[in-house]
Every structure is written in structure tokens, then in C-alpha cells.
Design a protein around this motif. Structure first.
Motif, PDB file in Angstrom:
ATOM      1  N   UNK A  21     -12.947  93.051  48.838  1.00 35.61           N
ATOM      2  CA  UNK A  21     -13.810  92.875  47.669  1.00 35.61           C
ATOM      3  C   UNK A  21     -13.258  93.580  46.437  1.00 35.61           C
ATOM      4  N   UNK A  22     -12.052  94.114  46.561  1.00 33.39           N
ATOM      5  CA  UNK A  22     -11.429  94.786  45.432  1.00 33.39           C
ATOM      6  C   UNK A  22     -11.860  96.222  45.238  1.00 33.39           C
ATOM      7  N   UNK A  23     -12.558  96.785  46.214  1.00 31.28           N
ATOM      8  CA  UNK A  23     -13.017  98.174  46.126  1.00 31.28           C
ATOM      9  C   UNK A  23     -12.079  99.079  46.916  1.00 31.28           C
ATOM     10  N   UNK A  24     -12.026 100.349  46.533  1.00 33.38           N
ATOM     11  CA  UNK A  24     -11.117 101.292  47.187  1.00 33.38           C
ATOM     12  C   UNK A  24     -11.826 102.202  48.171  1.00 33.38           C
ATOM     13  N   UNK A  33      -2.010  93.014  48.722  1.00 31.47           N
ATOM     14  CA  UNK A  33      -0.942  92.119  48.255  1.00 31.47           C
ATOM     15  C   UNK A  33      -1.032  90.756  48.937  1.00 31.47           C
ATOM     16  N   UNK A  34      -1.319  90.766  50.235  1.00 32.08           N
ATOM     17  CA  UNK A  34      -1.439  89.505  50.960  1.00 32.08           C
ATOM     18  C   UNK A  34      -2.636  88.700  50.471  1.00 32.08           C
ATOM     19  N   UNK A  35      -3.737  89.378  50.182  1.00 33.94           N
ATOM     20  CA  UNK A  35      -4.916  88.692  49.651  1.00 33.94           C
ATOM     21  C   UNK A  35      -4.629  88.072  48.287  1.00 33.94           C
ATOM     22  N   UNK A  36      -3.885  88.779  47.462  1.00 33.59           N
ATOM     23  CA  UNK A  36      -3.528  88.249  46.142  1.00 33.59           C
ATOM     24  C   UNK A  36      -2.661  86.999  46.259  1.00 33.59           C
ATOM     25  N   UNK A  37      -1.855  86.948  47.320  1.00 35.98           N
ATOM     26  CA  UNK A  37      -0.878  85.865  47.455  1.00 35.98           C
ATOM     27  C   UNK A  37      -1.389  84.677  48.248  1.00 35.98           C
ATOM     28  N   UNK A  38      -2.486  84.835  49.001  1.00 35.69           N
ATOM     29  CA  UNK A  38      -2.889  83.796  49.935  1.00 35.69           C
ATOM     30  C   UNK A  38      -4.353  83.420  49.795  1.00 35.69           C
ATOM     31  N   UNK A  39      -4.617  82.219  49.318  1.00 38.92           N
ATOM     32  CA  UNK A  39      -5.990  81.717  49.240  1.00 38.92           C
ATOM     33  C   UNK A  39      -6.576  81.528  50.635  1.00 38.92           C
ATOM     34  N   UNK A  40      -5.729  81.146  51.594  1.00 38.29           N
ATOM     35  CA  UNK A  40      -6.206  80.953  52.954  1.00 38.29           C
ATOM     36  C   UNK A  40      -6.698  82.255  53.571  1.00 38.29           C
ATOM     37  N   UNK A  41      -5.974  83.333  53.348  1.00 33.44           N
ATOM     38  CA  UNK A  41      -6.390  84.639  53.853  1.00 33.44           C
ATOM     39  C   UNK A  41      -7.688  85.069  53.185  1.00 33.44           C
ATOM     40  N   UNK A  42      -7.801  84.846  51.888  1.00 36.90           N
ATOM     41  CA  UNK A  42      -9.043  85.190  51.179  1.00 36.90           C
ATOM     42  C   UNK A  42     -10.216  84.404  51.747  1.00 36.90           C
TER      43      UNK A  42
END
Length: 228
Positions: free
Chosen positions: A86-89, A113-122
Motif C-alpha cells: 500500500x506504499x506504507x513503510x 521495486x517488483x510491485x512498481x514493475x509488475x501490474x500482475x503482481x500488484x
């Protein structure tokens, strides 16, 4: 070390990923044990890793002036470290192992980084986040409206879903923390469920005898809170 194969993982989220999405994560996934009572997330501290649970149970615990109470439960259907998706730390909650097992651990930065790069992972992790939100909401309702016996039945069912075995390593101490009540209260509720033929209670173990009766007692609040 040989690269982790997707066919070997037990975590349902990782197993659901498309091969290329899993391949993005695989080099950074590290198998680790989950010892009983290990703290995976410390409240209000930066989350250093996410854990994709392979076996065992991890509770999401809220602290209040009245004490600690579990608001969520994660097994192999999910992962520990949802705020990262969710973008929280950090989070105000504690993540603590309630039944020993194992997980695949990944650094927080690598997962971001993987979430930023992959819509499927998100999409896959987002689906789990949604189910956890429902689960936490149902828990809040249960804590406010159900008897201790019904709440105990619900936690037993959720543990049964995730561990996929009838004999559950649930001590009265663990159950008291899940329910946010004193151990004598858990003992009384356990005796009631046992007397009704729903479970068998032994030292450090709860065995599910009649799941249908447990579901009837827990009612509709259990429904959407299962492991899916």
C-alpha cells in the motif's frame, strides 16, 4: 544455491503469479523458519522484509490500553507485510507467529521495486489486501457482537483453514491473545465447545471434531474470513 522453483512453493499468492512475475521475485526469496512467538513486524518501525507464509500461522495484533487482541490471521494464503503493498513503510500493529512454520522472506525494497514493475503482481497482492481488509472488519464485528464461545469457534475455523489439518497447535495462551481475554475465560469457552462435541482439547492442542457445529456457532461472521 539453486533458484527457487515456483512448482515447489506452498504459498498461494506466489503459486498464483504468472511465471515471469514469480521469476522477478525468485532470486530474492529466502526460505526462513517461523519460530513460535517470533515477531515479524514491530509496530511503528520500518518494515524490513515481507514474509510469504509457507506453513504456520501469523497473527496481526493490535495494542490498546485494555491489552492485546488479534485482528487478523495469515497462513499460506497470504503474506506478512501488507503495508508495503500500500506504499506504507510501517504499521501500528505487531505481526507475531502463533503456530510455528516456514516462510519465504524478501527484502522490502525488492518487493516495492517488483510491485512498481509488475501490474500482475500488484493485482495478485491487491486481491489479498482486499480479503485481509474484509477479514479485519469481520473480526472487529465479532469482537463487539459475539460471545467468547462463538469467537473461539471462529478462530479455530480460521486456523483449521490455514493449517489444513484437524489437530491444531493452539494453546490456551495463544487463544487468549487471539481473543483478547484471560486464560481462564478461554478454558471455560473451550470446555463448552468440547462438551458440545465440536472439539477435543488436549495440552497444547485443539482437535476439530465437528466443523459444521463450529460453523453454526460462529455464524455469518466467519464466512468471508476464511483462508479463501
Amino acid at each position: 544455491m539453486a533458484l527457487l522453483q515456483q512448482s515447489a512453493v506452498r504459498n498461494r499468492l506466489l503459486a498464483t503469479l504468472a511465471p515471469e512475475e514469480f521469476g522477478r521475485l525468485a532470486p530474492a526469496l529466502e526460505p526462513v523458519p517461523l519460530p513460535l512467538q517470533a515477531v515479524l513486524i514491530v509496530p511503528h518501525q520500518p518494515i524490513a522484509q515481507a514474509h510469504f507464509v509457507e506453513d504456520g500461522l501469523v497473527s496481526l495484533v493490535a495494542d490498546s490500553r485494555a491489552g492485546r487482541i488479534a485482528v487478523g490471521l495469515t497462513g499460506r494464503e497470504g503474506f506478512v507485510g501488507v503495508p508495503l503493498a500500500l506504499g506504507a513503510a510501517s504499521t501500528p500493529h505487531t505481526a507475531i507467529v502463533q503456530a510455528r512454520g516456514a516462510a519465504l522472506r524478501i527484502p522490502a525494497g525488492t518487493l516495492r521495486e517488483a510491485l512498481d514493475a509488475s501490474a500482475g503482481l500488484r493485482r495478485v497482492l491487491g486481491g489479498y489486501v482486499q480479503s485481509l481488509i474484509v477479514h479485519v472488519g469481520q473480526t472487529v464485528y465479532a469482537n463487539a457482537d459475539l460471545t467468547v464461545e462463538a469467537r473461539l469457534a471462529r478462530w479455530i475455523l480460521m486456523s483449521h483453514d490455514r493449517l489444513e489439518q484437524d489437530e491444531l497447535p493452539l494453546t490456551h495462551e495463544v487463544l487468549s491473545k487471539m481473543l483478547g481475554v484471560r486464560r481462564p475465560t478461554v478454558t471455560t469457552a473451550t470446555h463448552i465447545l468440547e462438551g458440545a462435541g465440536m472439539i477435543r482439547a488436549q495440552r497444547g492442542r485443539i482437535t476439530v471434531i465437528d466443523r459444521a457445529k463450529l460453523e453454526d456457532l460462529a455464524g455469518v461472521v466467519y464466512g468471508d474470513a476464511g483462508a479463501g
